[in-house]
Design a protein around this motif. Structure first.
Motif, PDB file in Angstrom:
ATOM      1  N   PRO A   1       0.810  -1.225   0.000  1.00  0.00           N
ATOM      2  CA  PRO A   1       0.000   0.000   0.000  1.00  0.00           C
ATOM      3  C   PRO A   1       0.837   1.267   0.000  1.00  0.00           C
ATOM      4  CG  PRO A   1      -0.880  -1.585   1.578  1.00  0.00           C
ATOM      5  CD  PRO A   1       0.425  -2.131   1.106  1.00  0.00           C
ATOM      6  N   TRP A   2       2.058   1.182   0.542  1.00  0.00           N
ATOM      7  CA  TRP A   2       2.912   2.368   0.665  1.00  0.00           C
ATOM      8  C   TRP A   2       3.914   2.503  -0.476  1.00  0.00           C
ATOM      9  CZ3 TRP A   2       2.954  -1.648   4.331  1.00  0.00           C
ATOM     10  CH2 TRP A   2       4.001  -2.572   4.194  1.00  0.00           C
ATOM     11  N   GLY A   3       4.044   1.517  -1.368  1.00  0.00           N
ATOM     12  CA  GLY A   3       4.999   1.602  -2.467  1.00  0.00           C
ATOM     13  C   GLY A   3       5.443   0.232  -2.933  1.00  0.00           C
ATOM     14  N   GLU A   4       6.549   0.183  -3.653  1.00  0.00           N
ATOM     15  CA  GLU A   4       6.997  -1.057  -4.273  1.00  0.00           C
ATOM     16  C   GLU A   4       7.940  -1.883  -3.408  1.00  0.00           C
ATOM     17  OE1 GLU A   4       5.848  -2.363  -6.821  1.00  0.00           O
ATOM     18  OE2 GLU A   4       4.833  -0.748  -7.883  1.00  0.00           O
ATOM     19  N   SER A   5       8.466  -1.300  -2.338  1.00  0.00           N
ATOM     20  CA  SER A   5       9.463  -2.005  -1.534  1.00  0.00           C
ATOM     21  C   SER A   5       9.010  -2.118  -0.083  1.00  0.00           C
ATOM     22  CB  SER A   5      10.804  -1.263  -1.579  1.00  0.00           C
ATOM     23  OG  SER A   5      11.268  -1.150  -2.908  1.00  0.00           O
ATOM     24  N   PRO A   6       9.414  -3.205   0.591  1.00  0.00           N
ATOM     25  CA  PRO A   6       9.111  -3.308   2.023  1.00  0.00           C
ATOM     26  C   PRO A   6       9.857  -2.230   2.806  1.00  0.00           C
ATOM     27  CG  PRO A   6      10.607  -5.055   1.344  1.00  0.00           C
ATOM     28  CD  PRO A   6      10.161  -4.374   0.091  1.00  0.00           C
ATOM     29  N   LEU A   7       9.215  -1.728   3.849  1.00  0.00           N
ATOM     30  CA  LEU A   7       9.820  -0.714   4.696  1.00  0.00           C
ATOM     31  C   LEU A   7       9.993  -1.260   6.108  1.00  0.00           C
ATOM     32  CD1 LEU A   7       7.809   2.484   3.655  1.00  0.00           C
ATOM     33  CD2 LEU A   7      10.071   1.778   2.858  1.00  0.00           C
ATOM     34  N   PHE A   8      10.944  -0.710   6.813  1.00  0.00           N
ATOM     35  CA  PHE A   8      11.184  -1.125   8.193  1.00  0.00           C
ATOM     36  C   PHE A   8      10.194  -0.427   9.122  1.00  0.00           C
ATOM     37  CE2 PHE A   8      13.138  -1.049  12.359  1.00  0.00           C
ATOM     38  CZ  PHE A   8      13.670  -2.323  12.477  1.00  0.00           C
ATOM     39  N   GLY A   9       9.588  -1.211  10.025  1.00  0.00           N
ATOM     40  CA  GLY A   9       8.782  -0.634  11.086  1.00  0.00           C
ATOM     41  C   GLY A   9       7.347  -0.304  10.743  1.00  0.00           C
ATOM     42  N   VAL A  10       6.844  -0.802   9.605  1.00  0.00           N
ATOM     43  CA  VAL A  10       5.461  -0.482   9.235  1.00  0.00           C
ATOM     44  C   VAL A  10       4.523  -1.684   9.324  1.00  0.00           C
ATOM     45  CG1 VAL A  10       6.170   1.419   7.748  1.00  0.00           C
ATOM     46  CG2 VAL A  10       5.891  -0.872   6.764  1.00  0.00           C
ATOM     47  N   ALA A  11       5.079  -2.889   9.462  1.00  0.00           N
ATOM     48  CA  ALA A  11       4.240  -4.091   9.494  1.00  0.00           C
ATOM     49  C   ALA A  11       5.061  -5.262  10.008  1.00  0.00           C
ATOM     50  CB  ALA A  11       3.686  -4.407   8.096  1.00  0.00           C
ATOM     51  N   ASN A  12       4.370  -6.322  10.424  1.00  0.00           N
ATOM     52  CA  ASN A  12       5.035  -7.561  10.823  1.00  0.00           C
ATOM     53  C   ASN A  12       5.369  -8.355   9.581  1.00  0.00           C
ATOM     54  OD1 ASN A  12       5.918  -9.954  11.915  1.00  0.00           O
ATOM     55  ND2 ASN A  12       3.955 -10.553  12.801  1.00  0.00           N
ATOM     56  N   ILE A  13       6.443  -7.961   8.928  1.00  0.00           N
ATOM     57  CA  ILE A  13       6.911  -8.632   7.721  1.00  0.00           C
ATOM     58  C   ILE A  13       8.387  -8.955   7.891  1.00  0.00           C
ATOM     59  CG2 ILE A  13       5.197  -7.588   6.182  1.00  0.00           C
ATOM     60  CD1 ILE A  13       7.261  -5.534   5.370  1.00  0.00           C
ATOM     61  N   SER A  14       8.870  -9.831   7.039  1.00  0.00           N
ATOM     62  CA  SER A  14      10.284 -10.192   7.083  1.00  0.00           C
ATOM     63  C   SER A  14      10.805 -10.349   5.668  1.00  0.00           C
ATOM     64  CB  SER A  14      10.483 -11.492   7.873  1.00  0.00           C
ATOM     65  OG  SER A  14       9.763 -12.556   7.272  1.00  0.00           O
ATOM     66  N   ALA A  15      12.090 -10.268   5.519  1.00  0.00           N
ATOM     67  CA  ALA A  15      12.732 -10.450   4.222  1.00  0.00           C
ATOM     68  C   ALA A  15      14.030 -11.207   4.442  1.00  0.00           C
ATOM     69  CB  ALA A  15      12.993  -9.105   3.552  1.00  0.00           C
ATOM     70  N   ASP A  16      14.182 -12.319   3.720  1.00  0.00           N
ATOM     71  CA  ASP A  16      15.388 -13.160   3.829  1.00  0.00           C
ATOM     72  C   ASP A  16      15.664 -13.549   5.273  1.00  0.00           C
ATOM     73  OD1 ASP A  16      15.845 -13.000   1.059  1.00  0.00           O
ATOM     74  OD2 ASP A  16      16.792 -11.044   1.306  1.00  0.00           O
ATOM     75  N   GLY A  17      14.606 -13.858   6.009  1.00  0.00           N
ATOM     76  CA  GLY A  17      14.744 -14.326   7.370  1.00  0.00           C
ATOM     77  C   GLY A  17      14.939 -13.245   8.417  1.00  0.00           C
ATOM     78  N   VAL A  18      14.936 -11.991   8.004  1.00  0.00           N
ATOM     79  CA  VAL A  18      15.144 -10.875   8.933  1.00  0.00           C
ATOM     80  C   VAL A  18      13.827 -10.133   9.118  1.00  0.00           C
ATOM     81  CG1 VAL A  18      16.380  -8.724   9.350  1.00  0.00           C
ATOM     82  CG2 VAL A  18      17.535 -10.632   8.208  1.00  0.00           C
ATOM     83  N   ARG A  19      13.405  -9.961  10.357  1.00  0.00           N
ATOM     84  CA  ARG A  19      12.175  -9.225  10.639  1.00  0.00           C
ATOM     85  C   ARG A  19      12.399  -7.732  10.418  1.00  0.00           C
ATOM     86  NH1 ARG A  19       8.573 -12.625  12.640  1.00  0.00           N
ATOM     87  NH2 ARG A  19       9.330 -14.505  13.665  1.00  0.00           N
ATOM     88  N   LEU A  20      11.467  -7.112   9.732  1.00  0.00           N
ATOM     89  CA  LEU A  20      11.615  -5.710   9.378  1.00  0.00           C
ATOM     90  C   LEU A  20      10.881  -4.806  10.360  1.00  0.00           C
ATOM     91  CD1 LEU A  20      11.315  -5.912   5.490  1.00  0.00           C
ATOM     92  CD2 LEU A  20      13.357  -5.994   6.931  1.00  0.00           C
ATOM     93  N   PHE A  21      11.076  -5.078  11.643  1.00  0.00           N
ATOM     94  CA  PHE A  21      10.529  -4.193  12.666  1.00  0.00           C
ATOM     95  C   PHE A  21      11.314  -4.413  13.953  1.00  0.00           C
ATOM     96  CE2 PHE A  21       8.104  -8.114  13.008  1.00  0.00           C
ATOM     97  CZ  PHE A  21       8.005  -8.333  14.378  1.00  0.00           C
ATOM     98  N   ASP A  22      11.238  -3.442  14.841  1.00  0.00           N
ATOM     99  CA  ASP A  22      11.937  -3.494  16.120  1.00  0.00           C
ATOM    100  C   ASP A  22      11.095  -4.295  17.107  1.00  0.00           C
ATOM    101  OD1 ASP A  22      13.199  -3.082  18.548  1.00  0.00           O
ATOM    102  OD2 ASP A  22      13.544  -0.941  18.218  1.00  0.00           O
ATOM    103  N   GLN A  23      11.546  -5.496  17.451  1.00  0.00           N
ATOM    104  CA  GLN A  23      10.773  -6.358  18.330  1.00  0.00           C
ATOM    105  C   GLN A  23      10.715  -5.831  19.760  1.00  0.00           C
ATOM    106  OE1 GLN A  23      11.273 -10.704  17.704  1.00  0.00           O
ATOM    107  NE2 GLN A  23      12.772 -10.129  16.157  1.00  0.00           N
TER     108      GLN A  23
END
Length: 279
Positions: free
Chosen positions: A165-187
């Protein structure tokens, strides 16, 4: 009305059917005649039933709905349908860990406190979701349901046609998502996953343009579309393959906007699949 009866309502509201809540409301002189005309809108009744918070979606009328639940349905909401509505209790959260060089896999019971929390419901079947909706609609006189795929895309993306919804690339800290085994948010800020499905409690990230949380990431959201047949691995055993929207744990081929087919395995369930409702 004595204080003991009032305390009973405050402490144990979940045992009351709507008609009894409304009658009780009259007895303590806390309701007006207008609230009786629309009991589902009465704040006392909504509190008793823990109704999902619904958010009006501008422009959704053209797709046949008006509002969507602000959050994915949580265990604290679903367990009422188990305790009061006869819906099936889940078998428990699966817990895995290493034990003597091997893997230990077990399930907790429905007494696990996470089944009374604001973790999103996962690991139930489409039939379980339908049971919850039938119970909720029967209690409220309303018409909650699962969204169709097109309806889900609108409530999650609005007019956006990008991967997210925010663009073409995943962003850090906007959702519980991960990329290549790395969570993209501050747990440490949003919280750590509390179940084997990697979900965290709802509402820990900013809402989308309509005010809805976790449309991308966290639990995948089952939509009301026909399931097909899918085959599992080498066994080629056939299971229902159903469309799930919003799940994103990269790398993936399917954009979350278009969804992905999930095999509904044991008893028609998938561990990482939950649901959101519309009206």
């Amino acid at each position: 009305m004595n204080s003991r009866a009032i305390a009973l309502y405050v402490e144990r509201p979940l045992i009351l059917n709507i008609r009894y809540c409304v009658a009780f409301c009259f007895l303590i002189q806390g309701c007006s005649s207008s609230s009786m005309a629309e009991p589902a809108g009465n704040a006392r009744v909504q509190h008793a039933l823990q109704l999902p918070e619904m958010v009006l979606i501008p422009g959704a009328e053209k797709l046949g709905f008006r509002s969507a639940s602000k959050f994915e349905i949580t265990w604290s909401q679903y367990r009422l349908a188990v305790e009061l509505g006869g819906c099936r209790a889940p078998v428990g959260f699966r817990v895995e860990g290493r034990l003597g060089g091997g893997w230990l896999s077990e399930r907790t019971s429905f007494a696990d406190p996470r089944f009374s929390s604001d973790l999103p419901v996962t690991g139930i079947s489409k039939g379980d979701m339908d049971c919850f909706l039938a119970w909720l609609n029967g209690q409220t006189g309303r018409s909650f349901r699962l969204p169709k795929a097109e309806q889900w895309r609108f409530l999650a993306y609005g007019s956006a046609v990008t991967l997210f919804p925010w663009g073409e690339s995943p962003l850090f800290g906007v959702a519980n998502i991960s990329a290549d085994g790395v969570r993209l948010f501050d747990q440490e800020v949003a919280g750590k996953p509390e179940a084997f499905t990697d979900v965290i409690r709802v509402g820990r990230f900013p809402p989308n343009e309509f005010g809805l949380h976790d449309t991308i990431g966290n639990a995948g959201e089952l939509v009301d579309e026909p399931c097909s047949e899918g085959r599992l691995g080498l066994s080629q055993k056939i299971y229902p393959s159903c469309l799930v929207m919003g799940a994103y744990h990269a790398p993936v081929v399917d954009a979350p906007r278009f969804g992905k087919k999930y095999l509904m395995l044991s008893d028609g369930t998938a561990g990482s699949v939950g649901f959101r409702i519309i009206e």
